[in-house]
Design a protein around this motif. Structure first.
Motif, short mmCIF file in Angstrom:
data_model
loop_
_atom_site.label_atom_id
_atom_site.label_comp_id
_atom_site.label_asym_id
_atom_site.label_seq_id
_atom_site.Cartn_x
_atom_site.Cartn_y
_atom_site.Cartn_z
N GLY A 99 -72.39 -92.59 57.40
CA GLY A 99 -70.95 -92.52 57.56
C GLY A 99 -70.43 -91.12 57.29
O GLY A 99 -71.19 -90.21 56.94
N ILE A 100 -69.13 -90.96 57.48
CA ILE A 100 -68.48 -89.68 57.24
C ILE A 100 -67.35 -89.87 56.23
O ILE A 100 -66.83 -90.97 56.07
N GLU A 101 -66.99 -88.77 55.59
CA GLU A 101 -65.82 -88.74 54.72
C GLU A 101 -64.87 -87.71 55.30
O GLU A 101 -65.31 -86.67 55.79
N LEU A 102 -63.58 -88.01 55.30
CA LEU A 102 -62.60 -87.07 55.84
C LEU A 102 -61.30 -87.17 55.07
O LEU A 102 -61.10 -88.09 54.27
N ASP A 103 -60.41 -86.20 55.30
CA ASP A 103 -59.14 -86.11 54.57
C ASP A 103 -57.98 -86.14 55.56
O ASP A 103 -58.08 -85.55 56.64
N VAL A 104 -56.89 -86.79 55.17
CA VAL A 104 -55.75 -86.88 56.10
C VAL A 104 -54.43 -86.46 55.46
O VAL A 104 -54.17 -86.70 54.28
N HIS A 105 -53.62 -85.82 56.30
CA HIS A 105 -52.25 -85.41 55.97
C HIS A 105 -51.34 -85.83 57.12
O HIS A 105 -51.81 -86.10 58.23
N PHE A 106 -50.04 -85.78 56.88
CA PHE A 106 -49.05 -85.86 57.95
C PHE A 106 -48.71 -84.45 58.42
O PHE A 106 -48.53 -83.54 57.61
N SER A 107 -48.62 -84.26 59.74
CA SER A 107 -48.05 -83.03 60.28
C SER A 107 -46.52 -83.12 60.17
O SER A 107 -45.97 -84.15 59.78
N LYS A 108 -45.84 -82.06 60.53
CA LYS A 108 -44.38 -82.03 60.47
C LYS A 108 -43.75 -83.13 61.30
O LYS A 108 -42.73 -83.73 60.94
N ASP A 109 -44.40 -83.44 62.44
CA ASP A 109 -43.86 -84.47 63.34
C ASP A 109 -44.53 -85.83 63.14
O ASP A 109 -44.50 -86.68 64.02
N GLY A 110 -45.14 -86.04 61.96
CA GLY A 110 -45.60 -87.37 61.60
C GLY A 110 -46.92 -87.82 62.19
O GLY A 110 -47.25 -89.00 62.15
N GLU A 111 -47.71 -86.87 62.72
CA GLU A 111 -49.04 -87.22 63.22
C GLU A 111 -50.04 -87.15 62.06
O GLU A 111 -49.92 -86.30 61.17
N THR A 145 -51.63 -69.65 59.04
CA THR A 145 -51.07 -69.77 57.69
C THR A 145 -49.95 -70.80 57.71
O THR A 145 -49.33 -71.03 58.75
N GLY A 146 -49.70 -71.41 56.56
CA GLY A 146 -48.59 -72.35 56.45
C GLY A 146 -49.01 -73.72 55.96
O GLY A 146 -50.21 -74.06 55.96
N TYR A 147 -48.02 -74.50 55.55
CA TYR A 147 -48.27 -75.85 55.05
C TYR A 147 -48.42 -76.82 56.22
O TYR A 147 -47.70 -76.72 57.22
N ILE A 148 -49.34 -77.77 56.05
CA ILE A 148 -49.58 -78.77 57.10
C ILE A 148 -48.30 -79.50 57.46
O ILE A 148 -47.99 -79.69 58.64
N ASN A 149 -47.55 -79.91 56.43
CA ASN A 149 -46.36 -80.73 56.69
C ASN A 149 -45.17 -79.92 57.21
O ASN A 149 -44.11 -80.47 57.44
N GLN A 150 -45.38 -78.63 57.42
CA GLN A 150 -44.33 -77.79 58.02
C GLN A 150 -44.74 -77.28 59.39
O GLN A 150 -44.05 -76.47 60.00
N LEU A 151 -45.86 -77.80 59.90
CA LEU A 151 -46.35 -77.42 61.23
C LEU A 151 -46.48 -78.66 62.10
O LEU A 151 -46.94 -79.71 61.64
N THR A 152 -46.07 -78.56 63.35
CA THR A 152 -46.18 -79.69 64.28
C THR A 152 -47.63 -79.82 64.74
O THR A 152 -48.44 -78.89 64.58
N LEU A 153 -47.95 -80.96 65.33
CA LEU A 153 -49.29 -81.16 65.85
C LEU A 153 -49.63 -80.09 66.89
O LEU A 153 -50.74 -79.55 66.90
N ALA A 154 -48.68 -79.78 67.76
CA ALA A 154 -48.91 -78.77 68.79
C ALA A 154 -49.25 -77.42 68.15
O ALA A 154 -50.13 -76.70 68.62
N GLU A 155 -48.55 -77.09 67.08
CA GLU A 155 -48.82 -75.82 66.38
C GLU A 155 -50.18 -75.85 65.70
O GLU A 155 -50.93 -74.86 65.73
N LEU A 156 -50.52 -76.97 65.10
CA LEU A 156 -51.82 -77.11 64.44
C LEU A 156 -52.97 -77.04 65.44
O LEU A 156 -54.03 -76.48 65.14
N LYS A 157 -52.77 -77.60 66.63
CA LYS A 157 -53.82 -77.63 67.65
C LYS A 157 -54.14 -76.24 68.23
O LYS A 157 -55.18 -76.05 68.84
N LYS A 158 -53.24 -75.30 68.02
CA LYS A 158 -53.49 -73.93 68.52
C LYS A 158 -54.43 -73.15 67.60
O LYS A 158 -54.98 -72.12 68.00
#
Length: 244
Positions: A32-44, A60-73
């Motif tokens: 199995g795998i272990e992983l960690d989860v957060h919410f993005s700014k837009d709730g993903e 740079t920046g906090y996960i919850n202050q970045l949108t999924l689109a921004e994180l995916k870049k």
């Protein structure tokens, strides 16, 4: 048999919490795998360990202050760029579940809500688990034990396990007060006697993060429920050698 859970995937050899890392763990023969989860700014629900993207990506920046689109870049293998030609991206939990649908791996989801509340994260994660029919293959851990109590009360079908890094008195009894049937201690704070007693009391023991061969050997020989390691390939080979 002691199960091998790949910590953030094969994090010792691949960019942590990426699909490349998870696929490497499957290839290595991990259970199995272990992983960690957060919410993005837009709730993903996104799969990343830290509260910020600074350590593991080129951003740079906090996960919850970045949108999924921004994180995916962002390049999630930024620090491994000499070893991987193609850029890795921060995956969503949905992407990981789509991949898990094609295999039989277990999945330990750590809710990263001990110092940031992420209100509603428990419900959203379990909603997704149920959508993919993964209830029997997933278990949820967190350092936020209130969060686990909420899950155990609202979703008794889900398996949970408290994470902790200090010595606990009778941790199997503590787990039961939460409604959990597993414990995830730091490997240095659990003895072989504790492991045996916990398992006898119906509590699974899955210590983290076990990377040295001597420590792997100790827990496998103690018939621990599972070990969480950055080096699943090494652990799988060692287990096969010990269990001959």
């Amino acid at each position: 048999m002691t199960l091998i859970l790949a910590h953030r995937g094969s994090a010792g050899t691949h960019p942590e919490n990426t699909m490349e890392s998870f696929k490497a763990a499957e290839k290595a023969g991990a259970d199995g795998i272990e992983l960690d989860v957060h919410f993005s700014k837009d709730g993903e629900i996104v799969v990343i360990h830290d509260n910020t993207v600074d350590r593991t990506t080129d951003g740079t920046g906090y996960i919850n202050q970045l949108t999924l689109a921004e994180l995916k870049k962002l390049k999630a293998n930024y620090h491994y760029k000499h070893f991987f030609n193609k850029a890795s991206r921060i995956p969503t939990l949905r992407e990981v579940f789509e991949w898990l649908s094609g295999n039989q791996l277990l999945c330990n989801i750590e809710l990263k809500n001990s110092d940031q509340p992420h209100e509603g994260l428990e419900d959203k994660v379990i909603e997704l688990i149920k959508e993919f029919n993964l209830v029997t293959r997933t278990f949820i851990s967190s350092f936020n034990h209130y969060s686990l109590v909420y899950i155990n009360n609202q979703y008794p079908e889900m398996e949970t396990a408290p994470l902790y890094n200090d010595i606990l008195y009778k941790p199997w009894e503590y787990a039961k007060t939460l409604g959990s049937i597993g414990i995830h201690p730091k490997y240095k704070v659990i003895t072989n006697e504790m492991i045996e007693t916990a398992i006898e009391n119906g509590i699974a023991v899955r210590p983290y993060t076990i990377n040295k061969e001597k420590d792997m050997k100790r827990f496998i020989q103690a018939n621990c429920s599972a070990i969480i390691t950055d080096y699943p390939e090494k652990a799988v080979k060692l287990r096969a050698k010990i269990k001959r």
